[in-house]
Scaffold this motif. Structure first.
Motif, PDB file in Angstrom:
ATOM      1  N   CYS A   1    -123.998  26.945 -57.649  1.00 49.68           N
ATOM      2  CA  CYS A   1    -123.673  27.862 -58.218  1.00 49.68           C
ATOM      3  C   CYS A   1    -125.275  28.622 -57.773  1.00 49.68           C
ATOM      4  O   CYS A   1    -126.254  28.405 -57.444  1.00 49.68           O
ATOM      5  CB  CYS A   1    -124.388  27.727 -59.229  1.00 49.68           C
ATOM      6  SG  CYS A   1    -125.488  28.807 -60.658  1.00 49.68           S
TER       7      CYS A   1
ATOM      8  N   CYS B   1    -128.269  28.128 -60.713  1.00 53.53           N
ATOM      9  CA  CYS B   1    -129.125  26.781 -61.012  1.00 53.53           C
ATOM     10  C   CYS B   1    -128.736  26.231 -60.081  1.00 53.53           C
ATOM     11  O   CYS B   1    -129.960  25.354 -59.347  1.00 53.53           O
ATOM     12  CB  CYS B   1    -128.917  26.098 -62.326  1.00 53.53           C
ATOM     13  SG  CYS B   1    -126.442  25.988 -62.180  1.00 53.53           S
TER      14      CYS B   1
ATOM     15  N   CYS C   1    -122.259  29.153 -62.055  1.00 58.09           N
ATOM     16  CA  CYS C   1    -120.897  28.339 -63.329  1.00 58.09           C
ATOM     17  C   CYS C   1    -121.298  29.276 -64.602  1.00 58.09           C
ATOM     18  O   CYS C   1    -122.284  29.475 -64.651  1.00 58.09           O
ATOM     19  CB  CYS C   1    -121.964  26.964 -62.865  1.00 58.09           C
ATOM     20  SG  CYS C   1    -123.459  26.864 -63.525  1.00 58.09           S
TER      21      CYS C   1
ATOM     22  N   CYS D   1    -124.772  28.559 -66.749  1.00 57.89           N
ATOM     23  CA  CYS D   1    -125.803  29.406 -66.380  1.00 57.89           C
ATOM     24  C   CYS D   1    -124.631  30.970 -67.138  1.00 57.89           C
ATOM     25  O   CYS D   1    -125.465  31.647 -67.535  1.00 57.89           O
ATOM     26  CB  CYS D   1    -125.837  30.177 -65.188  1.00 57.89           C
ATOM     27  SG  CYS D   1    -126.766  28.595 -64.411  1.00 57.89           S
TER      28      CYS D   1
HETATM   29 ZN   LIG Z   1    -126.150  27.484 -62.544  1.00 58.50          ZN
END
Ligand SMILES: [Zn+2]
Length: 362
Positions: A46, A49, A104, A107
Motif C-alpha cells: 500500500c 501505510c 489498501c 487506508c
Molecule cells: Zn494502507
C-alpha cells in the motif's frame, strides 16, 4: 503544414470505419493489453501505510458524492462523449469512473475522510482537506504513470524497432514519478496535522446551484493570462520542475464548490496568474476554469442532462481533443512558443461555460 503540430485525439472517417468494422477484435486486443499492463504495474504494498496488501482499493480520483450528484441512473459521461474515440467508454458507472489502485481498503476509508465529506464544505476547507486533495491528485498521477510505463514496456516487447523511443519515454516517466512521489510524501505529512499554510487557496467559491460537471486534478498550466510561460513543459533540463495547479469542481446536493490552490512554495511561479485572475469578474473566472479543465485534462465527468447542442459544440469538442503531445517540424520555432498559441487562455469564451448559472442542472 504548421511549424509545430499538436496531436489531437481525433480519428479520420476511414480510421473510424476500420475500427468499427472490426470493433470486437480491436476492443478485445486493447482490453487484454491494458489488463496485462495494469497487472504488471501493480505493486504488493500500500502506497500510504506501506504494509503488504493482496487487494487494492478501487479508489476514486474525486469524491463519489460529486459523481452521484450529477449522475442519471448511476451513470455519468466521460470526456470521450466529446473526444469520440470508439474504443474508449462513453458512459461510466459512478463506481468505475476515474479510479486508481494503489492503496489498501483500510487506508482509502481513512485518509481522505475529511475532504470526502460533503458537510465539510459549509466552511472554507482546512489545510488538512487541501493536503488530502493534493495527496489524491499525486496518487492518481502515480497510478497513471505506472500504467503507462507497463504499456510502453509491452509495446517495446512486441516491437523491437521502437526500443529507443520506449527507453526515452521511460526516462521521462521515471523523472515524473520521482516528483510525484516527493509531492505525495509532503502532502501526506501535511495531512496529518490540523493547521499550517503549506497550500495557498487563491480561489474558493460556493455557487448556489449545481454545475453539470465534476472534476479534481492537478494541472500544469503552460501560460498565464498574459500568455507568459508558467511551466515550460518541453524543457529538457532534468533539474527543471513542473508545478501543478490543483483544480476542484465539486457539485454538492444543491450547490457547488469551485477551488483553485497551489503549494505555497510555488507562489512565485504562479503569482502573475493568480494576481490577474483574482481581479476578474466571477463570470470570467468560472469561464477560464471551465476552459482550463477541457483544454488540459481528460479527467472531467459530465452529466447526461447536458443538452446535445452543448455536447455537439465544435469548439468544445476540438478543445477536449487537444493534447500536449507535439511534433516540431521547425528549426526556428520552439515547441514552447507554439504551445503559447494552443494554450492561450484568452480564448476561454469560445466554448460553452458549463460552470455558469445558465447551464446549471435543473
Ligand atoms: Zn494502507
Amino acid at each position: 503544414m504548421k511549424d509545430v503540430e499538436f496531436f489531437k485525439i481525433k480519428l479520420s472517417d476511414k480510421e473510424h470505419e476500420t475500427i468499427r468494422s472490426n470493433f470486437v477484435e480491436h476492443k478485445k486486443f486493447i482490453n487484454k493489453n491494458i489488463a496485462i499492463a495494469r497487472k504488471k504495474s501493480k505493486g504488493t504494498y500500500c502506497k500510504y501505510c506501506e504494509k503488504e496488501t493482496s487487494s487494492y482499493c478501487n479508489s476514486h480520483s474525486l469524491p463519489a458524492f460529486c459523481l452521484r450528484n450529477i449522475s442519471s441512473k448511476g451513470l455519468v459521461l466521460s470526456i470521450n462523449q466529446l473526444v469520440d474515440f470508439p474504443l474508449m467508454d462513453f458512459e461510466k458507472g459512478v463506481n468505475k469512473a476515474g479510479t486508481f489502485h494503489l492503496i489498501c481498503r483500510e487506508c482509502d476509508s481513512k485518509i481522505f475522510r475529511e475532504y470526502e465529506n460533503p458537510e465539510a464544505y459549509i466552511n472554507k476547507p482546512t489545510t488538512k482537506m487541501l493536503a488530502q486533495i493534493a495527496m489524491k491528485n499525486c496518487l492518481r498521477y502515480i497510478g497513471k504513470r505506472l500504467e503507462e510505463k507497463s504499456i510502453f514496456e509491452l509495446i517495446g516487447d512486441q516491437n523491437k524497432n521502437v526500443i529507443d523511443f520506449v527507453d526515452s519515454m521511460h526516462e521521462v516517466q521515471s523523472l515524473d514519478l520521482d516528483e510525484y512521489e516527493k509531492e505525495f510524501n509532503k502532502a501526506k505529512k501535511i495531512s496529518k496535522k490540523n493547521f499550517g499554510d503549506e497550500y495557498y487557496l487563491f480561489f474558493h467559491e460556493k455557487l448556489d446551484y449545481v454545475v453539470p460537471i465534476a472534476f479534481q486534478s492537478s494541472i500544469a498550466l503552460v501560460v498565464d493570462l498574459d500568455n507568459n510561460i508558467i511551466n515550460d513543459i518541453y524543457c529538457n533540463d532534468p533539474n527543471y520542475k513542473i508545478y501543478g495547479l490543483h483544480v476542484c469542481i465539486f457539485p454538492l446536493e444543491d450547490s457547488s464548490i469551485i477551488m483553485l490552490f497551489i503549494d505555497s512554495k510555488h507562489q512565485k511561479r504562479y503569482r502573475s496568474f493568480y494576481k490577474k485572475f483574482n481581479r476578474l469578474s466571477l463570470d470570467d473566472k468560472l469561464s477560464i476554469i471551465n476552459y482550463i479543465v477541457f483544454l488540459y485534462s481528460e479527467d472531467v465527468f459530465l452529466s447526461k442532462e447536458i443538452p446535445n447542442d452543448i455536447l455537439e459544440n465544435e469548439n468544445l469538442i476540438s478543445t477536449a481533443q487537444t493534447t500536449l503531445m507535439a511534433v516540431n517540424f521547425s528549426f526556428s520555432k520552439s515547441t514552447t512558443e507554439a504551445a503559447k498559441e494552443t494554450y492561450n487562455l484568452n480564448n476561454h469564451k469560445i466554448i460553452p461555460n458549463l460552470l455558469s448559472e445558465k447551464n446549471k442542472l435543473k
